[in-house]
Design an enzyme around this catalytic site. Structure first.
Site, PDB file in Angstrom:
ATOM      1  N   LYS A   9     -18.200 -13.844 -24.021  1.00 26.75           N
ATOM      2  CA  LYS A   9     -19.373 -14.053 -23.169  1.00 26.75           C
ATOM      3  C   LYS A   9     -18.982 -14.409 -21.724  1.00 26.75           C
ATOM      4  O   LYS A   9     -17.809 -14.684 -21.443  1.00 26.75           O
ATOM      5  CB  LYS A   9     -20.240 -15.152 -23.778  1.00 26.75           C
ATOM      6  CG  LYS A   9     -20.831 -14.794 -25.139  1.00 26.75           C
ATOM      7  CD  LYS A   9     -21.612 -15.968 -25.694  1.00 26.75           C
ATOM      8  CE  LYS A   9     -22.165 -15.697 -27.071  1.00 26.75           C
ATOM      9  NZ  LYS A   9     -22.912 -16.868 -27.581  1.00 26.75           N
ATOM     10  N   TYR A  49     -29.980  -8.996 -28.782  1.00 31.88           N
ATOM     11  CA  TYR A  49     -30.580 -10.234 -29.269  1.00 31.88           C
ATOM     12  C   TYR A  49     -32.035 -10.047 -29.704  1.00 31.88           C
ATOM     13  O   TYR A  49     -32.809 -11.005 -29.703  1.00 31.88           O
ATOM     14  CB  TYR A  49     -30.490 -11.319 -28.193  1.00 31.88           C
ATOM     15  CG  TYR A  49     -29.083 -11.831 -27.977  1.00 31.88           C
ATOM     16  CD1 TYR A  49     -28.405 -12.511 -28.983  1.00 31.88           C
ATOM     17  CD2 TYR A  49     -28.436 -11.644 -26.754  1.00 31.88           C
ATOM     18  CE1 TYR A  49     -27.123 -12.987 -28.787  1.00 31.88           C
ATOM     19  CE2 TYR A  49     -27.148 -12.122 -26.546  1.00 31.88           C
ATOM     20  CZ  TYR A  49     -26.496 -12.793 -27.560  1.00 31.88           C
ATOM     21  OH  TYR A  49     -25.219 -13.271 -27.370  1.00 31.88           O
ATOM     22  N   PHE A  57     -36.041 -19.829 -26.544  1.00 31.86           N
ATOM     23  CA  PHE A  57     -34.786 -19.777 -25.801  1.00 31.86           C
ATOM     24  C   PHE A  57     -34.374 -18.368 -25.383  1.00 31.86           C
ATOM     25  O   PHE A  57     -33.381 -18.189 -24.676  1.00 31.86           O
ATOM     26  CB  PHE A  57     -33.644 -20.429 -26.604  1.00 31.86           C
ATOM     27  CG  PHE A  57     -33.366 -19.761 -27.936  1.00 31.86           C
ATOM     28  CD1 PHE A  57     -32.579 -18.623 -28.019  1.00 31.86           C
ATOM     29  CD2 PHE A  57     -33.871 -20.307 -29.101  1.00 31.86           C
ATOM     30  CE1 PHE A  57     -32.311 -18.022 -29.243  1.00 31.86           C
ATOM     31  CE2 PHE A  57     -33.610 -19.717 -30.339  1.00 31.86           C
ATOM     32  CZ  PHE A  57     -32.830 -18.565 -30.400  1.00 31.86           C
ATOM     33  N   ARG A  85     -15.722 -14.859 -37.988  1.00 31.46           N
ATOM     34  CA  ARG A  85     -16.716 -15.948 -38.010  1.00 31.46           C
ATOM     35  C   ARG A  85     -16.044 -17.291 -38.301  1.00 31.46           C
ATOM     36  O   ARG A  85     -16.356 -18.300 -37.682  1.00 31.46           O
ATOM     37  CB  ARG A  85     -17.806 -15.670 -39.038  1.00 31.46           C
ATOM     38  CG  ARG A  85     -18.634 -14.436 -38.789  1.00 31.46           C
ATOM     39  CD  ARG A  85     -19.630 -14.564 -37.713  1.00 31.46           C
ATOM     40  NE  ARG A  85     -20.661 -15.535 -38.030  1.00 31.46           N
ATOM     41  CZ  ARG A  85     -21.667 -15.835 -37.231  1.00 31.46           C
ATOM     42  NH1 ARG A  85     -21.782 -15.233 -36.059  1.00 31.46           N
ATOM     43  NH2 ARG A  85     -22.569 -16.711 -37.567  1.00 31.46           N
ATOM     44  N   THR A  91     -21.720 -22.689 -34.295  1.00 36.28           N
ATOM     45  CA  THR A  91     -22.333 -22.253 -33.037  1.00 36.28           C
ATOM     46  C   THR A  91     -22.181 -23.290 -31.933  1.00 36.28           C
ATOM     47  O   THR A  91     -21.846 -22.955 -30.803  1.00 36.28           O
ATOM     48  CB  THR A  91     -23.825 -21.926 -33.256  1.00 36.28           C
ATOM     49  OG1 THR A  91     -23.919 -20.907 -34.250  1.00 36.28           O
ATOM     50  CG2 THR A  91     -24.476 -21.447 -31.980  1.00 36.28           C
ATOM     51  N   ARG A 102     -14.413 -22.288 -30.881  1.00 41.67           N
ATOM     52  CA  ARG A 102     -15.420 -23.146 -30.256  1.00 41.67           C
ATOM     53  C   ARG A 102     -15.028 -24.623 -30.336  1.00 41.67           C
ATOM     54  O   ARG A 102     -15.295 -25.392 -29.417  1.00 41.67           O
ATOM     55  CB  ARG A 102     -16.781 -22.906 -30.893  1.00 41.67           C
ATOM     56  CG  ARG A 102     -17.334 -21.527 -30.556  1.00 41.67           C
ATOM     57  CD  ARG A 102     -18.584 -21.251 -31.332  1.00 41.67           C
ATOM     58  NE  ARG A 102     -19.186 -19.977 -30.962  1.00 41.67           N
ATOM     59  CZ  ARG A 102     -19.936 -19.261 -31.786  1.00 41.67           C
ATOM     60  NH1 ARG A 102     -20.192 -19.699 -33.016  1.00 41.67           N
ATOM     61  NH2 ARG A 102     -20.453 -18.118 -31.386  1.00 41.67           N
ATOM     62  N   ASN A 112     -20.991 -20.974 -25.615  1.00 42.78           N
ATOM     63  CA  ASN A 112     -20.053 -21.156 -26.712  1.00 42.78           C
ATOM     64  C   ASN A 112     -19.011 -20.046 -26.783  1.00 42.78           C
ATOM     65  O   ASN A 112     -18.435 -19.790 -27.819  1.00 42.78           O
ATOM     66  CB  ASN A 112     -20.793 -21.318 -28.043  1.00 42.78           C
ATOM     67  CG  ASN A 112     -21.631 -20.117 -28.398  1.00 42.78           C
ATOM     68  OD1 ASN A 112     -21.558 -19.063 -27.772  1.00 42.78           O
ATOM     69  ND2 ASN A 112     -22.451 -20.265 -29.424  1.00 42.78           N
ATOM     70  N   HIS A 115     -19.286 -14.260 -29.259  1.00 40.59           N
ATOM     71  CA  HIS A 115     -20.230 -13.820 -30.295  1.00 40.59           C
ATOM     72  C   HIS A 115     -19.447 -12.987 -31.290  1.00 40.59           C
ATOM     73  O   HIS A 115     -18.600 -12.179 -30.910  1.00 40.59           O
ATOM     74  CB  HIS A 115     -21.343 -12.949 -29.690  1.00 40.59           C
ATOM     75  CG  HIS A 115     -22.082 -12.155 -30.720  1.00 40.59           C
ATOM     76  ND1 HIS A 115     -23.138 -12.672 -31.437  1.00 40.59           N
ATOM     77  CD2 HIS A 115     -21.883 -10.896 -31.192  1.00 40.59           C
ATOM     78  CE1 HIS A 115     -23.567 -11.755 -32.293  1.00 40.59           C
ATOM     79  NE2 HIS A 115     -22.829 -10.676 -32.162  1.00 40.59           N
ATOM     80  N   GLU A 126     -24.557  -3.547 -34.199  1.00 41.20           N
ATOM     81  CA  GLU A 126     -24.106  -4.032 -32.898  1.00 41.20           C
ATOM     82  C   GLU A 126     -23.027  -3.135 -32.292  1.00 41.20           C
ATOM     83  O   GLU A 126     -23.063  -2.838 -31.090  1.00 41.20           O
ATOM     84  CB  GLU A 126     -23.579  -5.463 -33.034  1.00 41.20           C
ATOM     85  CG  GLU A 126     -24.669  -6.458 -33.366  1.00 41.20           C
ATOM     86  CD  GLU A 126     -24.161  -7.851 -33.668  1.00 41.20           C
ATOM     87  OE1 GLU A 126     -25.013  -8.741 -33.818  1.00 41.20           O
ATOM     88  OE2 GLU A 126     -22.928  -8.056 -33.747  1.00 41.20           O
TER      89      GLU A 126
END
Length: 150
Positions: A9, A49, A57, A85, A91, A102, A112, A115, A126
């Site tokens: 990100k 998203y 949000f 993951r 998260t 993270r 964070n 993704h 995706e």
């Protein structure tokens, strides 16, 4: 061989952590099947998203993901979705365990860093949003037999 989408990100790019985090995936035995840096359009962010569209949000999430360049990758390997993951951690960086990405580099829920697809089905959806099929490569790694059994 399973594939998953990873987005480094804008906060990850700005903090210059992409290489360090990508190295963790490679050291684990996963391989890079595709990699590129892009500026996310509002449309692409909203498509990615889409499941959060009705949540309060959502506008902030779109501002964040479009706020700077991202690096997008297809990571491949045995059980790649679950492995990535697990390496990412919870998260919220505050709740994420030390040793996870993270947990080691984030103290935020939104900022964070990364993704990762949450299921093989999400990964397929995706990956198709972010990459053309010809951009994704399958190849053998020297020494792969020493990383994972056949």
């Amino acid at each position: 061989m399973q594939r998953t989408l990873v987005i480094f990100k804008p906060d990850c790019v700005q903090r210059r952590l992409v290489g360090q985090i990508l190295q963790r995936f490679e050291a684990k035995g996963l391989r890079i099947a595709a990699l590129k840096m892009i500026q996310v359009s509002k449309e692409l962010g909203e498509q990615h998203y889409a499941e959060h569209k009705e949540r309060p949000f959502f506008p902030g999430l779109i501002r964040f993901i479009t706020g700077g360049p991202v690096v997008v990758a297809v990571i491949a390997g045995p059980e790649a979705v679950a492995v990535v993951r697990g390496m990412m951690g919870k998260t919220s960086g505050i709740e994420a365990a030390p040793g996870t990405i993270r947990g080691d580099f984030s103290v935020s829920k939104q900022n964070n860093l990364i993704h990762g697809s949450d299921s093989p089905e999400s990964a397929a959806r995706e990956i198709a949003l972010w990459f053309q099929p010809e951009e994704i490569l399958d190849y053998d790694l020297a020494g792969q037999d020493w990383v994972a059994e056949s």
